[in-house]
Motif scaffolding. Structure first.
Motif, PDB file in Angstrom:
ATOM      1  N   PRO A  76       0.819  -1.226   0.000  1.00  0.00           N
ATOM      2  CA  PRO A  76       0.000   0.000   0.000  1.00  0.00           C
ATOM      3  C   PRO A  76       0.851   1.273   0.000  1.00  0.00           C
ATOM      4  O   PRO A  76       2.040   1.249   0.321  1.00  0.00           O
ATOM      5  N   ARG A  77       0.225   2.363  -0.328  1.00  0.00           N
ATOM      6  CA  ARG A  77       0.912   3.648  -0.423  1.00  0.00           C
ATOM      7  C   ARG A  77       1.531   4.055   0.913  1.00  0.00           C
ATOM      8  O   ARG A  77       2.563   4.744   0.949  1.00  0.00           O
ATOM      9  N   ILE A 171      -9.587  15.172  -4.331  1.00  0.00           N
ATOM     10  CA  ILE A 171      -9.132  14.047  -3.507  1.00  0.00           C
ATOM     11  C   ILE A 171     -10.016  13.900  -2.270  1.00  0.00           C
ATOM     12  O   ILE A 171     -10.416  12.790  -1.901  1.00  0.00           O
ATOM     13  N   LYS A 172     -10.351  15.025  -1.646  1.00  0.00           N
ATOM     14  CA  LYS A 172     -11.143  14.990  -0.413  1.00  0.00           C
ATOM     15  C   LYS A 172     -12.601  14.619  -0.680  1.00  0.00           C
ATOM     16  O   LYS A 172     -13.196  13.841   0.072  1.00  0.00           O
ATOM     17  N   THR A 173     -13.176  15.196  -1.734  1.00  0.00           N
ATOM     18  CA  THR A 173     -14.604  14.996  -1.991  1.00  0.00           C
ATOM     19  C   THR A 173     -14.900  13.802  -2.889  1.00  0.00           C
ATOM     20  O   THR A 173     -16.041  13.366  -2.984  1.00  0.00           O
ATOM     21  N   LYS A 174     -13.858  13.308  -3.594  1.00  0.00           N
ATOM     22  CA  LYS A 174     -14.029  12.230  -4.576  1.00  0.00           C
ATOM     23  C   LYS A 174     -14.987  12.633  -5.692  1.00  0.00           C
ATOM     24  O   LYS A 174     -15.698  11.806  -6.266  1.00  0.00           O
ATOM     25  N   GLY A 192     -10.248  25.939 -14.190  1.00  0.00           N
ATOM     26  CA  GLY A 192      -9.644  24.668 -13.805  1.00  0.00           C
ATOM     27  C   GLY A 192     -10.694  23.582 -13.636  1.00  0.00           C
ATOM     28  O   GLY A 192     -11.747  23.812 -13.030  1.00  0.00           O
ATOM     29  N   VAL A 193     -10.418  22.419 -14.186  1.00  0.00           N
ATOM     30  CA  VAL A 193     -11.298  21.251 -14.048  1.00  0.00           C
ATOM     31  C   VAL A 193     -10.431  20.083 -13.586  1.00  0.00           C
ATOM     32  O   VAL A 193      -9.394  19.809 -14.200  1.00  0.00           O
ATOM     33  N   ASN A 194     -10.858  19.408 -12.505  1.00  0.00           N
ATOM     34  CA  ASN A 194     -10.045  18.327 -11.961  1.00  0.00           C
ATOM     35  C   ASN A 194     -10.908  17.095 -11.706  1.00  0.00           C
ATOM     36  O   ASN A 194     -12.008  17.193 -11.151  1.00  0.00           O
ATOM     37  N   TYR A 195     -10.393  15.936 -12.129  1.00  0.00           N
ATOM     38  CA  TYR A 195     -11.124  14.677 -12.015  1.00  0.00           C
ATOM     39  C   TYR A 195     -10.389  13.739 -11.056  1.00  0.00           C
ATOM     40  O   TYR A 195      -9.191  13.494 -11.240  1.00  0.00           O
ATOM     41  N   PRO A 196     -11.081  13.190 -10.053  1.00  0.00           N
ATOM     42  CA  PRO A 196     -10.436  12.183  -9.202  1.00  0.00           C
ATOM     43  C   PRO A 196     -10.316  10.861  -9.954  1.00  0.00           C
ATOM     44  O   PRO A 196     -11.206  10.497 -10.733  1.00  0.00           O
ATOM     45  N   LEU A 197      -9.216  10.157  -9.750  1.00  0.00           N
ATOM     46  CA  LEU A 197      -8.981   8.855 -10.379  1.00  0.00           C
ATOM     47  C   LEU A 197      -8.979   7.780  -9.301  1.00  0.00           C
ATOM     48  O   LEU A 197      -8.319   7.938  -8.269  1.00  0.00           O
ATOM     49  N   PHE A 198      -9.680   6.688  -9.566  1.00  0.00           N
ATOM     50  CA  PHE A 198      -9.903   5.664  -8.544  1.00  0.00           C
ATOM     51  C   PHE A 198      -9.178   4.368  -8.891  1.00  0.00           C
ATOM     52  O   PHE A 198      -8.947   4.058 -10.068  1.00  0.00           O
ATOM     53  N   ASP A 199      -8.849   3.600  -7.836  1.00  0.00           N
ATOM     54  CA  ASP A 199      -8.278   2.277  -8.055  1.00  0.00           C
ATOM     55  C   ASP A 199      -9.399   1.249  -8.068  1.00  0.00           C
ATOM     56  O   ASP A 199     -10.587   1.593  -8.060  1.00  0.00           O
ATOM     57  N   ASN A 201     -10.425  -0.539  -5.804  1.00  0.00           N
ATOM     58  CA  ASN A 201     -11.192  -0.538  -4.561  1.00  0.00           C
ATOM     59  C   ASN A 201     -11.998   0.749  -4.378  1.00  0.00           C
ATOM     60  O   ASN A 201     -12.476   1.044  -3.280  1.00  0.00           O
ATOM     61  N   ASN A 202     -12.114   1.510  -5.455  1.00  0.00           N
ATOM     62  CA  ASN A 202     -12.850   2.775  -5.460  1.00  0.00           C
ATOM     63  C   ASN A 202     -12.247   3.804  -4.507  1.00  0.00           C
ATOM     64  O   ASN A 202     -12.955   4.640  -3.940  1.00  0.00           O
ATOM     65  N   GLU A 203     -10.949   3.754  -4.351  1.00  0.00           N
ATOM     66  CA  GLU A 203     -10.225   4.744  -3.565  1.00  0.00           C
ATOM     67  C   GLU A 203      -9.514   5.709  -4.516  1.00  0.00           C
ATOM     68  O   GLU A 203      -8.995   5.297  -5.553  1.00  0.00           O
TER      69      GLU A 203
END
Length: 381
Positions: A76-77, A171-174, A192-199, A201-203
């Protein structure tokens, strides 16, 4: 398991693979718990794994040595600050004892991160006004690609994320984060537009961001707002003109009715003139008869004869006024006809003006609506 000689052969292979493999692995070799050899790539390294450092007793490498079997495991990270896949193979001596291990550490990258270098440079040139594409991990910027016509020097690989960075909010809000920045942040207005990326496990494991210049969009929005205000004023003026044209139209209708009333009155005057002529003719005949009777009466009827003559004169005078009245009424009728013609023309013109004003008002309202829509589009750019 591999022998010591095989392990030495793997070193050569690892030195080639470190900078040619797509995932840029890190290789280490241990003797017991001590790291004796390391080969990292140009883009990937783990500072905690250095020659002379002892591995922990709960590490995958230690487990591979103690269990004398090859082990593949995800780390893990939280352990090294990055997600890893580790493959460990125990090294045995001639007696079959596990004396160390050969380990390969592969960074686990999100598919977008793995392909970033391949697509980002192409995608960046597809935006006519320019764009900056970037990726972050959970703490810092890890990739960036600017276009030829637009860049943000404030955003560099390795920069730590701060509260002003929308990546931190994703990252905080997903959730996707969209924010407009004025020139005080980056020197120019930016969207600015930012997209969260998930693994799996939906993290959230990373973010992908797009920064677009907003200067032209802001100018477009200002222009559309000015256009909207201008058109609103014009529309109000046209509506007032349309209202005036409608009032003129109503006044022309009233005038037309009054003119028709004058024509009707002229016709009645003609009727009265005819009646006066008839009375004059009858009066003349009465006067003539009275004169005849006065002549028969002789000297006694002379005074009555004078009266009869005066009656005849009045009759002639009354009769002579009838043509004058008729001529005047005919002139009035001719003039009224001319007024009617002009009134009808004015009436038609006022109708056309009112209709044209309504069409112009409708067109102005449509343009105003388009200006409002243009302003909305500008806000979305």
């Amino acid at each position: 398991m591999i022998s010591i000689d095989q392990a030495n052969g793997l070193k050569v292979f690892a030195e080639i693979q470190a900078n040619t493999a797509n995932n840029r692995p890190l290789y280490i070799m241990t003797e017991g718990d001590l790291i004796t050899w390391k080969n990292d790539s140009d883009v990937f390294d783990i500072g905690a794994l250095s020659v002379g450092v002892s591995i922990s007793s709960d590490s995958v490498t230690h487990k591979s040595i103690s269990e004398k079997k090859a082990i593949a495991e995800k780390i893990p990270r939280a352990v090294y600050g990055i997600r890893l896949l580790v493959n460990c193979i125990p090294i045995i001596d001639e007696a079959g004892n596990a004396v160390g291990a050969f380990s390969a550490f592969y960074p686990i990258l999100h598919p977008i991160a793995a392909a970033f270098d391949h697509f980002a440079s192409i995608l960046a040139e597809m935006f006519p006004e320019g764009v900056l594409l970037y990726m972050t991990d959970l703490q810092k910027y890890s990739y960036r690609q600017s276009s030829k016509v637009f860049d943000l020097p404030n955003i560099q690989v390795g920069n730590e994320l701060t509260e002003n960075d929308i990546a931190l909010n994703s990252i905080k809000t997903k959730q996707i984060t969209i924010k407009e920045f004025d020139a005080s942040t980056y020197g120019v207005p930016v969207l600015g537009v930012n997209y969260p990326l998930f693994d799996e496990n939906n993290e959230v494991v990373a973010t992908f961001g797009i920064a677009l210049p907003k200067e032209i969009a802001i100018q477009l929005r200002d222009m559309s707002e000015n256009l909207d205000h201008g058109l609103s004023g014009i529309s109000a003026a046209i509506e007032q003109l349309a209202a005036s044209a409608s009032q003129i139209h109503e006044n022309e209708q009233v005038l037309n009715k009054e003119i028709n009333g004058i024509i009707s009155l002229s016709e009645k005057i003609n009727q009265v003139s005819v009646f006066i002529k008839e009375i004059a003719d009858e009066t003349k005949m009465l006067g003539l008869n009275a004169a005849i009777e006065a002549a028969r009466a002789g000297e006694a009827g002379r005074g009555f004869g004078v009266v009869a003559e005066e009656i005849r004169k009045l009759s002639e005078q009354s009769k002579s006024t009838v043509p004058q009245i008729k001529e005047l009424t005919e002139n009035i009728k001719i003039d009224v006809d001319k007024v009617i013609e002009k009134s009808n023309g004015s009436l038609n013109s006022s109708q056309e003006q009112a209709a044209a004003s309504e069409e112009i008002t409708a067109s102005i309202e449509e343009i105003t609506s388009m200006a409002s829509e243009l302003s909305s589009i500008a806000k979305q750019l």
